[in-house]
Structures are given as structure tokens and as C-alpha cells.
Motif scaffolding. Structure first.
Motif, PDB file in Angstrom:
ATOM      1  N   THR A   2      27.033  30.624 -18.601  1.00  0.00           N
ATOM      2  CA  THR A   2      28.104  31.071 -19.480  1.00  0.00           C
ATOM      3  C   THR A   2      29.159  31.792 -18.658  1.00  0.00           C
ATOM      4  OG1 THR A   2      26.519  31.359 -21.259  1.00  0.00           O
ATOM      5  CG2 THR A   2      28.640  32.439 -21.507  1.00  0.00           C
ATOM      6  N   GLU A   3      30.399  31.398 -18.881  1.00  0.00           N
ATOM      7  CA  GLU A   3      31.502  32.004 -18.139  1.00  0.00           C
ATOM      8  C   GLU A   3      31.883  33.331 -18.776  1.00  0.00           C
ATOM      9  OE1 GLU A   3      36.065  30.791 -17.330  1.00  0.00           O
ATOM     10  OE2 GLU A   3      34.580  29.223 -17.093  1.00  0.00           O
ATOM     11  N   GLN A   4      32.085  34.358 -17.975  1.00  0.00           N
ATOM     12  CA  GLN A   4      32.480  35.673 -18.459  1.00  0.00           C
ATOM     13  C   GLN A   4      33.999  35.697 -18.670  1.00  0.00           C
ATOM     14  OE1 GLN A   4      30.146  37.866 -19.044  1.00  0.00           O
ATOM     15  NE2 GLN A   4      31.437  39.557 -19.680  1.00  0.00           N
ATOM     16  N   ILE A   5      34.452  36.115 -19.853  1.00  0.00           N
ATOM     17  CA  ILE A   5      35.879  36.219 -20.163  1.00  0.00           C
ATOM     18  C   ILE A   5      36.356  37.616 -19.765  1.00  0.00           C
ATOM     19  CG2 ILE A   5      37.607  36.163 -21.998  1.00  0.00           C
ATOM     20  CD1 ILE A   5      36.362  33.451 -21.520  1.00  0.00           C
ATOM     21  N   THR A   6      37.408  37.672 -18.964  1.00  0.00           N
ATOM     22  CA  THR A   6      37.961  38.965 -18.542  1.00  0.00           C
ATOM     23  C   THR A   6      38.888  39.509 -19.619  1.00  0.00           C
ATOM     24  OG1 THR A   6      39.912  38.036 -17.471  1.00  0.00           O
ATOM     25  CG2 THR A   6      37.900  38.176 -16.133  1.00  0.00           C
ATOM     26  N   ASP A   7      39.236  40.809 -19.534  1.00  0.00           N
ATOM     27  CA  ASP A   7      40.177  41.413 -20.475  1.00  0.00           C
ATOM     28  C   ASP A   7      41.513  40.692 -20.440  1.00  0.00           C
ATOM     29  OD1 ASP A   7      38.359  43.249 -21.401  1.00  0.00           O
ATOM     30  OD2 ASP A   7      39.032  44.857 -20.059  1.00  0.00           O
ATOM     31  N   GLU A   8      41.975  40.333 -19.230  1.00  0.00           N
ATOM     32  CA  GLU A   8      43.258  39.637 -19.111  1.00  0.00           C
ATOM     33  C   GLU A   8      43.202  38.288 -19.806  1.00  0.00           C
ATOM     34  OE1 GLU A   8      46.428  37.857 -15.870  1.00  0.00           O
ATOM     35  OE2 GLU A   8      44.663  38.914 -15.141  1.00  0.00           O
ATOM     36  N   GLN A   9      42.108  37.561 -19.655  1.00  0.00           N
ATOM     37  CA  GLN A   9      41.978  36.260 -20.306  1.00  0.00           C
ATOM     38  C   GLN A   9      41.963  36.403 -21.818  1.00  0.00           C
ATOM     39  OE1 GLN A   9      38.382  34.976 -18.360  1.00  0.00           O
ATOM     40  NE2 GLN A   9      39.501  33.497 -17.104  1.00  0.00           N
ATOM     41  N   SER A  10      41.390  37.472 -22.333  1.00  0.00           N
ATOM     42  CA  SER A  10      41.310  37.624 -23.780  1.00  0.00           C
ATOM     43  C   SER A  10      42.668  37.953 -24.393  1.00  0.00           C
ATOM     44  CB  SER A  10      40.283  38.695 -24.152  1.00  0.00           C
ATOM     45  OG  SER A  10      40.724  39.969 -23.756  1.00  0.00           O
ATOM     46  N   THR A  11      43.632  38.377 -23.583  1.00  0.00           N
ATOM     47  CA  THR A  11      44.952  38.725 -24.109  1.00  0.00           C
ATOM     48  C   THR A  11      46.073  37.877 -23.518  1.00  0.00           C
ATOM     49  OG1 THR A  11      45.241  40.422 -22.414  1.00  0.00           O
ATOM     50  CG2 THR A  11      44.275  41.123 -24.528  1.00  0.00           C
ATOM     51  N   ASP A  12      45.740  36.854 -22.735  1.00  0.00           N
ATOM     52  CA  ASP A  12      46.796  36.084 -22.063  1.00  0.00           C
ATOM     53  C   ASP A  12      47.422  35.014 -22.936  1.00  0.00           C
ATOM     54  OD1 ASP A  12      44.865  34.092 -22.107  1.00  0.00           O
ATOM     55  OD2 ASP A  12      44.736  33.873 -19.921  1.00  0.00           O
ATOM     56  N   GLY A  13      46.895  34.782 -24.145  1.00  0.00           N
ATOM     57  CA  GLY A  13      47.460  33.787 -25.039  1.00  0.00           C
ATOM     58  C   GLY A  13      46.534  32.632 -25.329  1.00  0.00           C
ATOM     59  N   ARG A  14      45.457  32.509 -24.578  1.00  0.00           N
ATOM     60  CA  ARG A  14      44.547  31.375 -24.779  1.00  0.00           C
ATOM     61  C   ARG A  14      43.887  31.403 -26.152  1.00  0.00           C
ATOM     62  NH1 ARG A  14      40.900  31.331 -20.005  1.00  0.00           N
ATOM     63  NH2 ARG A  14      42.674  32.363 -19.101  1.00  0.00           N
ATOM     64  N   GLY A  15      43.848  32.552 -26.801  1.00  0.00           N
ATOM     65  CA  GLY A  15      43.244  32.651 -28.130  1.00  0.00           C
ATOM     66  C   GLY A  15      44.234  32.531 -29.271  1.00  0.00           C
ATOM     67  N   ASP A  16      45.482  32.191 -28.954  1.00  0.00           N
ATOM     68  CA  ASP A  16      46.526  32.164 -29.980  1.00  0.00           C
ATOM     69  C   ASP A  16      46.215  31.256 -31.158  1.00  0.00           C
ATOM     70  OD1 ASP A  16      48.063  33.963 -28.575  1.00  0.00           O
ATOM     71  OD2 ASP A  16      49.468  32.462 -27.813  1.00  0.00           O
ATOM     72  N   PHE A  17      45.545  30.134 -30.919  1.00  0.00           N
ATOM     73  CA  PHE A  17      45.255  29.187 -31.996  1.00  0.00           C
ATOM     74  C   PHE A  17      43.844  29.339 -32.552  1.00  0.00           C
ATOM     75  CE2 PHE A  17      48.999  26.949 -30.385  1.00  0.00           C
ATOM     76  CZ  PHE A  17      49.609  26.580 -31.581  1.00  0.00           C
ATOM     77  N   ASP A  18      43.119  30.370 -32.132  1.00  0.00           N
ATOM     78  CA  ASP A  18      41.756  30.552 -32.638  1.00  0.00           C
ATOM     79  C   ASP A  18      41.733  30.678 -34.163  1.00  0.00           C
ATOM     80  OD1 ASP A  18      41.046  30.534 -29.974  1.00  0.00           O
ATOM     81  OD2 ASP A  18      40.182  32.561 -29.965  1.00  0.00           O
ATOM     82  N   PHE A  19      42.784  31.218 -34.750  1.00  0.00           N
ATOM     83  CA  PHE A  19      42.864  31.366 -36.205  1.00  0.00           C
ATOM     84  C   PHE A  19      42.736  30.029 -36.917  1.00  0.00           C
ATOM     85  CE2 PHE A  19      47.178  30.302 -35.013  1.00  0.00           C
ATOM     86  CZ  PHE A  19      47.560  29.429 -36.017  1.00  0.00           C
ATOM     87  N   PHE A  20      43.057  28.921 -36.230  1.00  0.00           N
ATOM     88  CA  PHE A  20      43.122  27.615 -36.889  1.00  0.00           C
ATOM     89  C   PHE A  20      41.820  26.818 -36.766  1.00  0.00           C
ATOM     90  CE2 PHE A  20      45.478  23.480 -37.692  1.00  0.00           C
ATOM     91  CZ  PHE A  20      45.810  23.801 -39.000  1.00  0.00           C
ATOM     92  N   PHE A  21      40.820  27.370 -36.127  1.00  0.00           N
ATOM     93  CA  PHE A  21      39.548  26.661 -36.029  1.00  0.00           C
ATOM     94  C   PHE A  21      38.927  26.556 -37.415  1.00  0.00           C
ATOM     95  CE2 PHE A  21      38.946  28.458 -31.470  1.00  0.00           C
ATOM     96  CZ  PHE A  21      39.925  27.594 -31.007  1.00  0.00           C
ATOM     97  N   GLY A  22      38.402  25.376 -37.725  1.00  0.00           N
ATOM     98  CA  GLY A  22      37.750  25.173 -39.020  1.00  0.00           C
ATOM     99  C   GLY A  22      38.418  24.061 -39.808  1.00  0.00           C
ATOM    100  N   ARG A  23      38.157  24.067 -41.122  1.00  0.00           N
ATOM    101  CA  ARG A  23      38.675  23.043 -42.029  1.00  0.00           C
ATOM    102  C   ARG A  23      39.793  23.630 -42.892  1.00  0.00           C
ATOM    103  NH1 ARG A  23      35.033  21.077 -45.824  1.00  0.00           N
ATOM    104  NH2 ARG A  23      36.323  19.216 -45.852  1.00  0.00           N
ATOM    105  N   TRP A  24      40.841  22.805 -43.124  1.00  0.00           N
ATOM    106  CA  TRP A  24      42.023  23.278 -43.842  1.00  0.00           C
ATOM    107  C   TRP A  24      42.524  22.238 -44.842  1.00  0.00           C
ATOM    108  CZ3 TRP A  24      44.258  28.071 -42.740  1.00  0.00           C
ATOM    109  CH2 TRP A  24      43.708  28.749 -41.659  1.00  0.00           C
ATOM    110  N   HIS A  25      43.132  22.738 -45.906  1.00  0.00           N
ATOM    111  CA  HIS A  25      43.843  21.894 -46.869  1.00  0.00           C
ATOM    112  C   HIS A  25      45.333  22.160 -46.699  1.00  0.00           C
ATOM    113  CE1 HIS A  25      46.004  21.306 -50.692  1.00  0.00           C
ATOM    114  NE2 HIS A  25      45.307  20.180 -50.715  1.00  0.00           N
TER     115      HIS A  25
END
Length: 168
Positions: A2-25
Motif C-alpha cells: 500500500t502506497e503512503q499518501i503524503t500531506d502534500e498529495q492529499s491537498t495537491d488536487g488529486r482528490g478534487d473529483f472524489d465527491f463524484f465517486f458512486g452512482r448518480w442520476h
């Protein structure tokens, strides 16, 4: 492993679309002819989509079904994050143009709003296309599209908008 996520990685923008994971209408509203700048007739239809992370969070992939005029159209979106530039690139493809992967739009989120722009072509004429994402709450988001016919000096009003609501 398992890769360790650094503080910088958690705030660099890679999580910007995490809100959209899942199913949507989706409740879709688009101009009947998005290429006609004088068009005022809107059509409305429904859509559904599923979105999941890929590449250890450096991207995501979305599949969608839209039903304009009752006809099912399948589409897919590939989003990839570039940690060096802290930007996203977004590619669209659909059964409307089989075998074609659109030129990507590129951009980022600032707070609850993401703006992504890139070159496109409509009926042989070069344009810029803009995708706009607005977070409206934990389970609701708006995606919208506009065109610029003058290399970004001005932008048309919205020609397509979808209100996505999370499904259980």
C-alpha cells in the motif's frame, strides 16, 4: 504493498473529483442545437452515471447513459490528474461518435468550483469548450458547458447543464 499518501498529495488536487465517486442520476437540460448561437429551444432528458477512481487516485473513469429523445446514448469520461502542474485533463467519448476520443479540456478546482477549458471543433470551425463543475452540497453537483467562438475573448451562455444527484 500500500502506497503512503503524503500531506502534500492529499491537498495537491488529486482528490478534487472524489465527491463524484458512486452512482448518480442526472437531470439534463441542453439547447436543441448547441452550435446555433441564436437557438433558444431547450430539451430536457434524464441520464445516469457511475464514477470510480483509477490509478491509485490519479484519475477516475465515468460511464454514463443519456436518453435524449428516448434514444439511449452511452458515454464515458476519463479524468487524469497531473501532480506536477496540479491540473486535471478530461476526455469525453460516446456512441454518438464511435472511435473518437475528444481533445481534453484542462483545469482545476478553486474551492467548490472547477473550470476546465480546451480546444474543440464544431462543424469544421475551431472553438474553445469550457466545462464547469459546481458543488451544490454533499449529494448534488452541477456540470455545465459553454463555447467560445473567439478564442476565449467571450463565452456564450450555457448550452448544456446537468444537475447530478447521488443515488443510494
Amino acid at each position: 504493498m500500500t502506497e503512503q499518501i503524503t500531506d502534500e498529495q492529499s491537498t495537491d488536487g488529486r482528490g478534487d473529483f472524489d465527491f463524484f465517486f458512486g452512482r448518480w442520476h442526472g437531470a439534463v437540460r441542453k439547447l436543441a442545437d448547441v452550435s446555433d448561437r441564436d437557438c433558444t429551444e431547450w430539451v430536457e432528458f434524464e441520464a445516469s452515471c457511475d464514477c470510480a477512481p483509477i490509478l491509485d487516485g490519479l484519475g477516475n473513469f465515468e460511464t454514463a447513459i443519456m436518453r435524449p429523445g428516448g434514444e439511449a446514448v452511452a458515454g464515458a469520461t476519463l479524468r487524469l490528474f497531473d501532480p506536477t502542474s496540479r491540473t486535471w485533463r478530461i476526455w469525453w467519448m460516446s456512441t454518438r461518435l464511435p472511435g473518437v476520443l475528444d481533445t481534453p479540456v484542462e483545469g482545476r478546482f478553486e474551492g467548490d468550483r472547477g473550470v476546465f477549458e480546451g480546444p474543440d471543433e464544431f462543424h469544421g470551425k475551431p472553438i474553445l469548450v469550457r466545462y464547469e463543475w459546481d458543488l451544490l452540497g454533499a449529494d448534488k453537483v452541477r456540470w455545465a458547458q459553454r463555447f467560445s467562438w473567439d478564442d476565449g475573448a467571450t463565452w456564450d451562455d450555457l448550452n448544456w447543464t446537468t444537475i447530478w444527484t447521488r443515488l443510494p
